[in-house]
Design an enzyme around this catalytic site. Structure first.
Site, PDB file in Angstrom:
ATOM      1  CE  LYS A  14      -3.676  -2.546   2.310  1.00  0.00           C
ATOM      2  NZ  LYS A  14      -4.285  -2.934   3.602  1.00  0.00           N
ATOM      3  CD  GLN A  27      -2.929  -4.310   7.020  1.00  0.00           C
ATOM      4  OE1 GLN A  27      -2.945  -3.385   6.226  1.00  0.00           O
ATOM      5  NE2 GLN A  27      -3.458  -5.489   6.759  1.00  0.00           N
ATOM      6  CG  ASP A  32      -9.471  -0.433   5.462  1.00  0.00           C
ATOM      7  OD1 ASP A  32      -9.160  -0.797   4.312  1.00  0.00           O
ATOM      8  OD2 ASP A  32      -8.730  -0.606   6.447  1.00  0.00           O
TER       9      ASP A  32
END
Length: 285
Positions: free
Chosen positions: A54, A98, A121
């Site tokens: 990412k 994460q 997200d």
């Protein structure tokens, strides 16, 4: 029949190129680059690889990545404080936490602490709720990426029977909402489903998201089906395998995603697209 491969790498590269153009246009207008705060806790190797991918993608398109790496798990209060600080930071457009988190930390309190407008997200209950009532805002990245892959096949989704294997909060459930929004008739299978084969055999579109290597044999696949394999499972020999037996499924499906190189690149690209959207929606700074 040999299925057409759905090339997630190529489609993701095209999406990233479009994002880079939009970032460059922001700079031409005198605006700062979009910024993404990334929180990584612990030393899980898979999480470290995801974050690295990412971060590299951010560099490719010109998005500023702001890492918060913690080798030792913080207390719940400390992590909530960090999220609150990032919420208040006018220079941060998106916040990525994460997952998975190391125990005893549970993700829910921290996901709910993230401002919905910075929840790139797409996991916050507000954003999930917006998708459920057909007014999507920031969408969960993997399901949204799958919808982009399906559009690139050119197939008509209206009225198709879509079967999802897996009902997780972050993939299976929002995947069902995305396909329902696209006009599919949706069946979600899970660990309590009896006779999984009977559902899979009738799927025009199969989305496998159970996280179990080769759970679905190739001879279960309906002739001419579209197979989207979200599974990413590390085998004892070190190779990666999806949730579907790719070799045999490829003989029956019309379209199929490879593992790796299918859904994974689209998840990363969609995260950056969400970051771009979050930045565009905020007051310029």
């Amino acid at each position: 029949m040999t299925a057409h491969l759905i090339d997630g790498k190529r489609i993701a590269a095209s999406l990233l190129a479009d994002i880079k153009e939009r970032v460059d246009e922001r700079e031409r207008q005198g605006l700062r680059r979009p910024s993404l705060a990334v929180i990584l806790i612990g030393d899980d190797p898979a999480s470290a690889i995801y974050v690295r991918n990412k971060t590299e993608a951010c560099q490719r398109v010109g998005i500023t990545s702001v890492p918060h790496i913690m080798k030792t798990a913080p207390s719940e209060a400390e992590l909530l404080t960090l999220v609150s600080q990032l919420n208040e930071d006018a220079n941060i457009d998106g916040i990525l936490l994460q997952l998975p988190l190391p125990p005893p930390l549970r993700p829910e309190p921290f996901i709910e602490q993230i401002l919905p407008s910075k929840d790139v997200d797409g996991f916050h209950p507000y954003n999930m709720g917006r998708l459920a009532v057909r007014r999507p805002a920031l969408r969960p990245c993997t399901p949204a990426g799958v919808m982009t892959l399906l559009r690139h096949t050119g197939i008509e989704l209206l009225g198709r029977h879509a079967v999802i294997v897996g009902a997780s909060n972050h993939v299976g459930r929002p995947m069902g909402l995305e396909l329902l929004l696209a006009g599919c008739t949706v069946t979600t299978c899970h660990r309590f489903t009896k006779d999984l084969r009977a559902y899979v055999e009738h799927a025009d579109i199969l989305v496998a998201a159970a996280g179990k290597p080769r759970l679905i044999p190739g001879d279960w696949i309906k002739e001419g089906a579209v197979v989207i394999d979200i599974g990413m499972n590390r085998l004892p020999d070190g190779h990666l395998a999806g949730d579907v037996d790719f070799k045999e499924a490829q003989k029956r499906a019309a379209w199929i995603t490879p593992v790796p190189g299918g859904v994974g690149p689209m998840t990363v690209a969609t995260l950056l697209a969400n970051t771009m959207e979050a930045a565009s929606a905020r007051v310029p700074a």
